[in-house]
Design an enzyme around this catalytic site. Structure first.
Site, PDB file in Angstrom:
ATOM      1  N   SER A 166       0.841  -1.196   0.000  1.00  0.00           N
ATOM      2  CA  SER A 166       0.000   0.000   0.000  1.00  0.00           C
ATOM      3  C   SER A 166       0.880   1.251   0.000  1.00  0.00           C
ATOM      4  O   SER A 166       1.674   1.442  -0.916  1.00  0.00           O
ATOM      5  CB  SER A 166      -0.962  -0.040   1.193  1.00  0.00           C
ATOM      6  OG  SER A 166      -1.964   0.944   1.094  1.00  0.00           O
ATOM      7  N   ASP A 177      -9.637  -4.714  -5.416  1.00  0.00           N
ATOM      8  CA  ASP A 177      -9.129  -3.731  -4.451  1.00  0.00           C
ATOM      9  C   ASP A 177      -9.995  -2.473  -4.497  1.00  0.00           C
ATOM     10  O   ASP A 177     -10.137  -1.835  -5.544  1.00  0.00           O
ATOM     11  CB  ASP A 177      -7.675  -3.394  -4.791  1.00  0.00           C
ATOM     12  CG  ASP A 177      -6.969  -2.601  -3.703  1.00  0.00           C
ATOM     13  OD1 ASP A 177      -7.572  -1.651  -3.165  1.00  0.00           O
ATOM     14  OD2 ASP A 177      -5.814  -2.921  -3.386  1.00  0.00           O
ATOM     15  N   HIS A 199      -8.578  -4.660   0.027  1.00  0.00           N
ATOM     16  CA  HIS A 199      -7.216  -4.132   0.116  1.00  0.00           C
ATOM     17  C   HIS A 199      -6.484  -4.691   1.333  1.00  0.00           C
ATOM     18  O   HIS A 199      -5.337  -5.141   1.223  1.00  0.00           O
ATOM     19  CB  HIS A 199      -7.273  -2.605   0.184  1.00  0.00           C
ATOM     20  CG  HIS A 199      -5.934  -1.943   0.119  1.00  0.00           C
ATOM     21  ND1 HIS A 199      -5.157  -1.944  -1.020  1.00  0.00           N
ATOM     22  CD2 HIS A 199      -5.216  -1.249   1.063  1.00  0.00           C
ATOM     23  CE1 HIS A 199      -4.032  -1.281  -0.795  1.00  0.00           C
ATOM     24  NE2 HIS A 199      -4.046  -0.859   0.465  1.00  0.00           N
TER      25      HIS A 199
END
EC number: 3.1.1.-
Length: 385
Positions: free
Chosen positions: A124, A271, A305
């Protein structure tokens, strides 16, 4: 170290040394901070006795760190956002990460060598740093013996990322990103400041003094690219001063920024936070420019995610082990589709069932299918500005 414009600067990196340390290998772990507050830097939050309140997302990252340390690898954790706490500024993060590696290798108490092999990993916001560490290593860190770069849920294009985040449940990342990018670019900050509305000024001030969870709860469903936060903000991403900066924050856009060590990218097809196709395009462009890239698409429909990060902890660990062992890696661009990364023969062979149980418990108790528990928590505890 230096800023993204190569101006002199300083930062810190925190080194973790396990009791069974292998003194010839280094893992560069780029944890996601995703915030602009001074107390959010890992060098502060990781220390015993810090005043930072417990952050569940840091606990997620500790799962991988625990496995890496148990394997005996020394770990360096750089504060890659720099002195201005510039979240979202990839080239700056890459340079400061590379200088963190150099500093760690030069730290004589560790008994590492200048040519000790290094593997970098990040997810991320940490993948911003990992991707740019990979992109800049051949030019800015050519002395580093880089063995590979792992990155997941990668924000490969900041324009696309801001557009996906804006006005959504996770729009706080857009607040923190715009703030971080502005504070890393003096001209942009001078241009933006007088255009902020009262709400925009409060948002920037909040982002500069708070960390990830607080900002998430404060600014869900916020329209940053709008008149609500910025006068003329509807066209923010079309302003020349903005586009000239953001065009340099696209992984794979420049052939001169191509990784030379193997790259492992993984991303959930569904995601809900970071654009999947931007990450895929970055991997493809790197490969077109000569890089070796394995891109893994996680297809299970209930992977969000956060869950994608957790279920791939074993695969990241395998990548680190394999790079240090100089095992073969696919040439060019290879695209794999995986339904459940935890359901693999290698996980069973390496007796990682305890780790799998930990991951499944966290997913079930704290995250939920498609990150449902996290999403419901943000909705339930949101404190709108």
């Amino acid at each position: 170290t230096g800023t993204h414009e190569s101006d002199p600067a300083v930062t810190a990196t925190t080194v973790l040394v396990p009791y069974n340390a292998k003194r010839d290998k280094l893992v560069n772990a780029l944890t996601y901070v995703d915030a602009d507050g001074s107390e959010c830097a890992l060098s502060y939050t990781i220390r015993k006795g810090s005043n930072f309140p417990g952050d569940i997302v840091e606990d997620y990252q500790l799962l991988l760190l625990q496995q890496v340390l148990e394997a005996g690898y020394i770990v360096t954790l750089p504060d890659y956002e720099g002195k201005n706490r510039a979240f979202g500024v990839g080239p700056l993060a890459g340079r400061q990460s590379l200088d963190g590696i150099k500093a760690t290798l030069n730290f004589d108490r560790l008994n590492l060598k200048a040519n000790s092999p290094v593997v970098t990993t990040g997810y991320s916001g940490g993948a911003i740093a990992s991707g740019w560490t990979a992109a800049l290593q051949p030019s800015y860190g050519s002395s580093i013996n880089a063995k590979g770069f792992a990155m997941g849920g990668t924000p490969a294009n900041m324009t696309g990322t801001l557009l996906k985040l804006d006005n959504g449940l996770f729009s706080a990342f857009a607040v923190a990103g715009v703030t971080g990018i502005a504070y890393a670019n003096d001209d942009l900050l001078a241009w933006l400041t007088p255009r902020l509305t009262a709400k925009g000024r409060r948002a920037v001030e909040f982002a500069r003094t708070h960390c990830l969870v607080s900002t998430l709860l404060r600014y869900p469903f916020s329209r940053v690219v709008s008149e609500d936060f910025i006068r003329g903000g509807t066209h923010l991403l079309e302003e020349p001063i903005v586009t000239n900066i953001l065009k340099d924050y696209v992984m794979g856009a420049k052939k001169s920024q191509t990784p030379t060590a193997p790259v492992y990218m993984y991303h959930g097809r569904n995601d809900e936070v970071i654009p999947y196709h931007d990450a895929l395009k970055a991997g493809q462009m790197w490969a077109e420019h000569g890089a070796d890239v394995l891109f893994q698409t996680d297809t299970f429909p209930l992977l969000g995610h956060a869950t994608t990060e957790l279920v791939n902890v074993p695969n990241v660990l395998f990548f680190i082990q394999d790079r240090f062992a100089d095992k073969s890696f696919p040439k060019g661009f290879r695209h794999e589709y995986i339904n459940n990364p935890l359901d693999s023969a290698r996980v069973r062979e390496q007796a990682l069932q305890t780790l799998v149980d930990q991951i499944q418990n966290i997913v079930g108790d704290q995250i939920g299918p498609n990150d449902r528990a996290i999403r419901e928590h943000i909705r339930a505890h949101a404190r709108h500005a």
